[in-house]
Enzyme design. Sequence first.
Site, mmCIF file in Angstrom:
data_model
loop_
_atom_site.group_PDB
_atom_site.id
_atom_site.type_symbol
_atom_site.label_atom_id
_atom_site.label_comp_id
_atom_site.label_asym_id
_atom_site.label_seq_id
_atom_site.Cartn_x
_atom_site.Cartn_y
_atom_site.Cartn_z
ATOM 1 N N ASP A 124 -82.714 -49.126 15.900
ATOM 2 C CA ASP A 124 -81.452 -49.126 16.605
ATOM 3 C C ASP A 124 -81.648 -48.183 17.788
ATOM 4 O O ASP A 124 -82.577 -47.369 17.796
ATOM 5 C CB ASP A 124 -80.316 -48.662 15.672
HETATM 6 C C1 GLC Z 1 -76.018 -49.951 19.057
HETATM 7 C C2 GLC Z 1 -75.800 -50.717 17.776
HETATM 8 C C3 GLC Z 1 -76.715 -51.903 17.607
HETATM 9 C C4 GLC Z 1 -76.956 -52.522 18.978
HETATM 10 C C5 GLC Z 1 -77.755 -51.515 19.779
HETATM 11 C C6 GLC Z 1 -77.959 -51.994 21.217
HETATM 12 O O1 GLC Z 1 -75.968 -48.582 18.834
HETATM 13 O O2 GLC Z 1 -75.812 -49.961 16.566
HETATM 14 O O3 GLC Z 1 -76.093 -52.831 16.710
HETATM 15 O O4 GLC Z 1 -77.656 -53.742 18.845
HETATM 16 O O5 GLC Z 1 -77.182 -50.239 19.800
HETATM 17 O O6 GLC Z 1 -76.739 -52.041 21.887
#
Ligand code: GLC
Length: 727
Positions: A261
């Site tokens: 993430d």
């Molecule tokens: C965010 C989310 C994830 C997302 C990523 C990119 O923090 O937790 O689900 O795909 O960052 O935006």
Amino acid sequence: MKKIVLSLAAIALAACTQQSVQQTQWTDAEIEQKIDEILPQLTLEEKVALCHAQSKFSTAGVRRLGIPELWMSDGPHGVRAEINWDDWGYSHWTNDSCTAFPALTSLAASFNPDLAFEYGNAVAEEALYRGKDVMLGPGVNIYRTPLNGRNFEYLGEDPFLASQMVVPYVKGVQQNGVASCVKHFALNNQETQRNSVDVEVSDRALREIYLAPFEAAVTEGHAWSIMGSYNLFRGQHCCHNAVLNNILRNEWGFDGCVITDWGGAHDTKEAAENGLDIEMGTWTNGLTSSSRNAYDGYYLAKPYLEAIKKGEIDVKTLDAKARNILRLMFRTNMAKNIKSGCMGTDAHFATALSIAREGIVLLKNENKVLPLDPQTTMKIAVIGENATRSMMGGGSSELKSFFEISPLEGIKSHFPKAQIVHSMGYASGPEMFGRVLPSKLNADSLMNAALETVKGADLVIYVGGLTKAHEQDCEAGDRVGLELPFNQNELIEKVMEINPNIVGVFVTGNAFAMPWIDRMPAIVQAWYGGCQAGEAIADVLTGKVNPSGKLPFTFPVKLTDNGAHSFESAEVYPGRFESDSKEFYKEDILVGYRWHDTKNIAPLFAFGYGLSYTSFELSGIEAKMSGKKLTAKATVKNTGDCSGAEVLQVYVGKKDSRVLRAQKELKGFKKTTLEAGAQQTISIDIPTDKLAFFNEETQSWEVEKGTYVVYVGTASNNIAAEIEVEI
Ligand code: GLC
């Protein structure tokens, strides 16, 4: 000119529809052979560059060898608008609108795996059009608490339902040569302190509940990528967690890429050795604040390169990552046949409408208040901010939709002769830096205006719920309670005192308390229905569509009826942050209806529950074991006066088990559409190995011998027959 433009659009549409014909791609053997040829040609620096971001949503390729960049995009409900190279700002393109599909709780509520496939396919066609190789979704974190800000992005409280819906979604995406990135692996069941909460949970609950949808996505859906979650599990960050990696790769045989993430990596050695392939995010201190050209500072960038050069980390870890990343590329942006995709087609809008329609759950319909006569000339008072509020926010799943039909617009278009007046009744505050500020509008005047409006109305349609803003079903924050916000309960009570002829339509991604329920004759749970939300809601209110959705999670009467909240202890939820941030899932395997059934706590509305405008009867119910298969059979008859769909549900429980077991667990379901008076005999086969529990002593799945109870019905609390069978 217009004629030429039209024909180009027709070609694009045709191209998209033709694309569904499966074109030959590289075989697995060809891919491995190509990787064997490329790997020795790559320098250390080039391999390391593959393993971390070069921008917000892309990683570098190897220009020298013609290996392209890898592009990713959110989210589970559609292709997010373009984001800047180096920061979280939007690039304000003029051609990055998308079809905003309903939130995944709506898809789960449809109990229709075919729609999940259609959903994934449509999202991927739009991803191809935007040049995205990896779609960051779907999310399959289990609904443990009704307060989790991101439950609307997930598939509910039951691991079997979530598994049955995620597999076809992933297949629908990947048949287009776009990778699904199933998230967030794992135990990301809340947003409160999501970067630091350190989850402790038994091996049984881990396997039987929280990992199950990921296991299905990998072993049955063959997901090409997985996103590690922000939280920790047993003291180690999930983006590079040895236990999770061991299960994912060594037990499930995952051959795809693990992607963090954004900002989820925290240690170079762990990231190198615990199966992480690509580090995304921005700065390496785990924050997601933007820092220009921070990418060389990533854990899997310079620090990793240097550690390898010093011999502190084995270069084999790097070759393994490069191999996984190249494999992902040969499946996507280096595939044998690259498709062109399409954006915003009538087919996609139709898919969004189908899902929104089939997800809507009719919770209550006393004296058949619904459906309403579309030709009515009544005076209809539409009350509530959600009748007009845009629902495209929510955090990383937010979308720039081509259009969005609001509930009020849908109601107006479906009741052409009615006199329709809208009054907000309440106002949610504006969101500022993750805080909800009180609205500048005067609450009393809003309420008084609404009460005036309902006085002269023949019917009230209340459209309320949550807002997808901070603490109201949104990423990075949990709700603060089960109640509807912004004084809606008082408004609803006062409206009903003046005008008891009311229909409630609720736009939420979570369960909520309904203290006024006894006085509300009709209640519709409409979810976040995407760009066609208002159309679908009005289709159901007028009976153009007979609702067939079933709840993918339990609505508790009060918060402490929910397992995670029953302990009323911070260390069970949301975690003991004043010490070690540990959180103990003490309700263990008893999540959702498993808790309510086993503890005998009546829910407000049960998992799997949903009414119809017609009625159904089950007969001829049987269950028998033959060899390694349990077969449950029932005849479903439409005993009402209009066509409709019912979901036959089969739950199984173990009698006299030697371990803790839920009273019953969903092990099979089938949705069937029947004309009035028609009937269909449905047979559901359940392999006996799906009745296993995870034996913590032997660390393996075990099917207990003995007596099982098969529960056949149309909701977890609407069981028509219980039949004992022997293994
Ligand atoms: C965010 C989310 C994830 C997302 C990523 C990119 O923090 O937790 O689900 O795909 O960052 O935006």
